[in-house]
Scaffold this motif. Structure first.
Motif, PDB file in Angstrom:
ATOM      1  N   GLU A   1       0.851  -1.177   0.000  1.00 36.96           N
ATOM      2  CA  GLU A   1       0.000   0.000   0.000  1.00 36.96           C
ATOM      3  C   GLU A   1       0.892   1.234   0.000  1.00 36.96           C
ATOM      4  OE1 GLU A   1      -2.249   0.054   3.630  1.00 36.96           O
ATOM      5  OE2 GLU A   1      -0.531   0.660   4.850  1.00 36.96           O
ATOM      6  N   VAL A   2       0.303   2.359  -0.391  1.00 31.92           N
ATOM      7  CA  VAL A   2       1.004   3.629  -0.239  1.00 31.92           C
ATOM      8  C   VAL A   2       0.627   4.171   1.126  1.00 31.92           C
ATOM      9  CG1 VAL A   2       1.278   5.977  -1.086  1.00 31.92           C
ATOM     10  CG2 VAL A   2       1.081   4.089  -2.709  1.00 31.92           C
TER      11      VAL A   2
ATOM     12  N   GLY B   1       5.808  -3.198   7.011  1.00 32.59           N
ATOM     13  CA  GLY B   1       6.394  -1.911   7.362  1.00 32.59           C
ATOM     14  C   GLY B   1       7.620  -1.565   6.554  1.00 32.59           C
ATOM     15  N   ASP B   2       8.230  -2.548   5.890  1.00 32.45           N
ATOM     16  CA  ASP B   2       9.370  -2.252   5.012  1.00 32.45           C
ATOM     17  C   ASP B   2       8.901  -1.352   3.861  1.00 32.45           C
ATOM     18  OD1 ASP B   2      10.961  -3.843   6.551  1.00 32.45           O
ATOM     19  OD2 ASP B   2      11.136  -5.484   5.110  1.00 32.45           O
ATOM     20  N   GLU B   3       9.707  -0.344   3.581  1.00 35.47           N
ATOM     21  CA  GLU B   3       9.396   0.548   2.455  1.00 35.47           C
ATOM     22  C   GLU B   3      10.168   0.090   1.228  1.00 35.47           C
ATOM     23  OE1 GLU B   3      10.300   4.491   3.723  1.00 35.47           O
ATOM     24  OE2 GLU B   3       8.519   4.648   5.012  1.00 35.47           O
TER      25      GLU B   3
ATOM     26  N   LEU C   1       9.239   6.279  -6.007  1.00 33.93           N
ATOM     27  CA  LEU C   1       8.721   7.557  -5.532  1.00 33.93           C
ATOM     28  C   LEU C   1       7.509   7.961  -6.374  1.00 33.93           C
ATOM     29  CD1 LEU C   1       9.398   9.729  -3.412  1.00 33.93           C
ATOM     30  CD2 LEU C   1      10.599  10.978  -5.238  1.00 33.93           C
ATOM     31  N   ALA C   2       6.384   8.196  -5.724  1.00 32.78           N
ATOM     32  CA  ALA C   2       5.118   8.577  -6.372  1.00 32.78           C
ATOM     33  C   ALA C   2       4.534   7.456  -7.233  1.00 32.78           C
ATOM     34  CB  ALA C   2       5.287   9.841  -7.213  1.00 32.78           C
ATOM     35  N   MET C   3       5.050   6.230  -7.097  1.00 34.44           N
ATOM     36  CA  MET C   3       4.539   5.097  -7.879  1.00 34.44           C
ATOM     37  C   MET C   3       3.259   4.556  -7.249  1.00 34.44           C
ATOM     38  SD  MET C   3       6.490   1.526  -8.918  1.00 34.44           S
ATOM     39  CE  MET C   3       7.750   2.349  -9.918  1.00 34.44           C
ATOM     40  N   LYS C   4       2.274   4.227  -8.093  1.00 33.05           N
ATOM     41  CA  LYS C   4       1.029   3.645  -7.622  1.00 33.05           C
ATOM     42  C   LYS C   4       1.220   2.149  -7.362  1.00 33.05           C
ATOM     43  CE  LYS C   4      -1.891   6.918 -10.148  1.00 33.05           C
ATOM     44  NZ  LYS C   4      -2.918   7.074 -11.206  1.00 33.05           N
TER      45      LYS C   4
ATOM     46  N   THR D   1       3.537   8.611   5.169  1.00 32.84           N
ATOM     47  CA  THR D   1       4.835   8.798   4.511  1.00 32.84           C
ATOM     48  C   THR D   1       4.720   8.952   3.005  1.00 32.84           C
ATOM     49  OG1 THR D   1       5.199   6.417   4.210  1.00 32.84           O
ATOM     50  CG2 THR D   1       5.878   7.381   6.309  1.00 32.84           C
ATOM     51  N   LYS D   2       3.563   8.497   2.446  1.00 32.95           N
ATOM     52  CA  LYS D   2       3.338   8.525   0.993  1.00 32.95           C
ATOM     53  C   LYS D   2       4.319   7.617   0.253  1.00 32.95           C
ATOM     54  CE  LYS D   2       0.125  11.535   1.699  1.00 32.95           C
ATOM     55  NZ  LYS D   2      -1.288  11.068   1.722  1.00 32.95           N
TER      56      LYS D   2
END
Length: 445
Positions: A131-132, A158-160, A170-173, A136-137
């Motif tokens: 999920e985004v 929780g891993d980004e 970054l900014a990826m859907k 934190t986006k």
């Protein structure tokens, strides 16, 4: 989906679709017909158009074709010239629209592949849900699926995900990230991850075919009772075996009762709904399907129930099709008390066919009825205890799914109250023909 698998080739899979997902039977045309079409139309887009017309002509549940001259439709379709398959797709969709049936529909190759992946209950990838993150986006791991490459590699909730094969997220859907992560089993993929309290690090994984969990269950201690809570998200090809494991595991933990949560379940495979009904029902009818010739087929319990413990079933307006078959069977046989909102109301069966170019066609081929002979189409099933959530309650549960199946979930809380009644079995026998209607906001526990 097809209620009579023996009338179709071994490649067929019977399914039922709901409010969101539809279902299908997969089929391949006979070689003689295929050779004939190829000779006449030379594999042109017209062959695809005629293939669709032939399936509908042979199988569609309404022999009047919604009062349309279906022969004239064929002449019109084949009188046109199509410069591409895409042009043929437009003509096919326009012709199907005249049938007035939203469940009889054409799928381009990507849509068809998505449907078959969904109903198979398998994906090829590394096995994570993402999920985004609202705060934190950033693209964040929600869960690493059991027995997946991700779990085995140590990926944690929780891993980004910072990058996929070197491409920044970054900014990826989520959908775009999923397309990058999924791929053929056995192929490599590299992820760059960020974890709280640890430097950014790289992981190289190998994609695999992963069984998607559609059944989730837990043991809950509710007062002096042990309750097995089972949530079924859809009726995929693996749903019945996952349900069997859940019932057996919870039974081994000495539960006193079960709650089966079908809320938001859009349907899936017809056979899966029948198999799961047999896990709860020892005898009695499950569903009757009727095709356009009036031929009917009855599916019944076969004395293979895994438990006879008290059962409550939770439903809502998005519980559709295969969910309604299971709910109707349990309600009509007085095996369970049904709690929640009115169900969706889809009593139609589809078969889904793979077409010559990899696209697909879903065709409504039958109507189904509950064991009591009730037609629920456009009506839905009325719960024994009707509890409609307020908009605020719906938002709360949607924004925090962890509250589902807890005392903060009014429909679940009502189920626990019913299951805690020492006269539960007698209350099933004396179930009224019309449901109680209770506002969730009025409930006190």
């Amino acid at each position: 989906m097809n209620q009579s698998a023996k009338r179709y080739s071994p490649l067929q899979i019977a399914l039922i679709g709901g409010a969101i997902a539809t279902t299908a039977t997969m089929s391949v045309f006979g070689p003689a017909w295929t050779r004939c079409v190829r000779a006449a139309l030379q594999d042109s887009p017209k062959a695809l158009v005629d293939q669709v017309w032939q399936v509908v002509n042979r199988e569609y549940v309404d022999g009047s074709f919604n009062q349309q001259d279906w022969q004239a439709t064929r002449q019109s379709l084949l009188s046109k010239n199509y410069s591409s398959n895409e042009e043929a797709y437009v003509a096919i969709r326009e012709a199907l629209q005249k049938l007035g049936d939203p469940y009889t529909r054409f799928m381009d190759p990507n849509q068809y592949q998505a449907l078959t992946s969904q109903t198979s209950g398998e994906v090829s990838g590394i096995g994570i849900r993402m999920e985004v993150n609202d705060k934190t986006k950033r693209l964040t791991v929600v869960e690493a699926i059991e027995n997946s490459p991700a779990l085995k590699a140590g990926i944690k909730a929780g891993d980004e995900i910072v990058a996929i094969d070197g491409k920044s997220t970054l900014a990826m859907k989520v959908d775009d990230a999923s397309k990058l992560i999924r791929g053929k089993a056995g192929t490599p993929i590299s992820l760059r991850l960020s974890r709280l309290g640890k430097n950014t690090f790289n992981l190289r994984l190998t994609r695999a075919t992963i069984e998607v969990p559609t059944v989730r269950y837990t043991l809950k201690q509710e007062g002096n009772r042990r309750v097995g809570y089972i949530r079924l998200r859809e009726f995929s090809a693996h749903a019945s075996e996952q349900m069997r494991r859940a019932i057996r595991d919870l039974s081994g933990k000495k539960v006193d009762a079960f709650v089966l949560d079908l809320r938001g379940n859009p349907g899936g495979l017809l056979q899966a709904s029948i198999e799961i009904a047999r896990m709860w029902l020892d005898d009695g009818g499950i569903v009757r399907t009727v095709n356009r010739r009036g031929d009917s087929e009855d599916s019944k319990a076969n004395h293979t129930a895994l438990t006879k413990l008290p059962l409550a079933v939770l439903v809502d307006g998005n519980s559709a099709s295969a969910s309604e078959i299971l709910t109707g069977a349990l309600k009509d046989n007085k095996r369970a008390v049904v709690i929640g909102g009115q169900t969706f109301g889809k009593a139609l069966v589809q078969s889904v066919h793979e077409l010559s170019d990899g696209s697909g066609l879903a065709v409504t081929i039958a109507h189904y009825f509950t064991p009591a002979g009730t037609d629920i189409n456009h009506k839905g099933i009325t719960p024994n205890i009707k509890i409609d959530l307020t908009e605020a309650q719906e938002r709360q549960l949607a924004s925090n799914p962890d509250l589902l199946g807890t005392r903060s979930d009014p429909q679940y809380a009502r189920a626990i109250a019913v299951l805690s009644n020492n006269n539960f079995a007698q209350s099933l026998v004396n179930q009224p023909s019309q449901s109680m209607s209770v506002s969730a906001s009025d409930l006190k526990f």
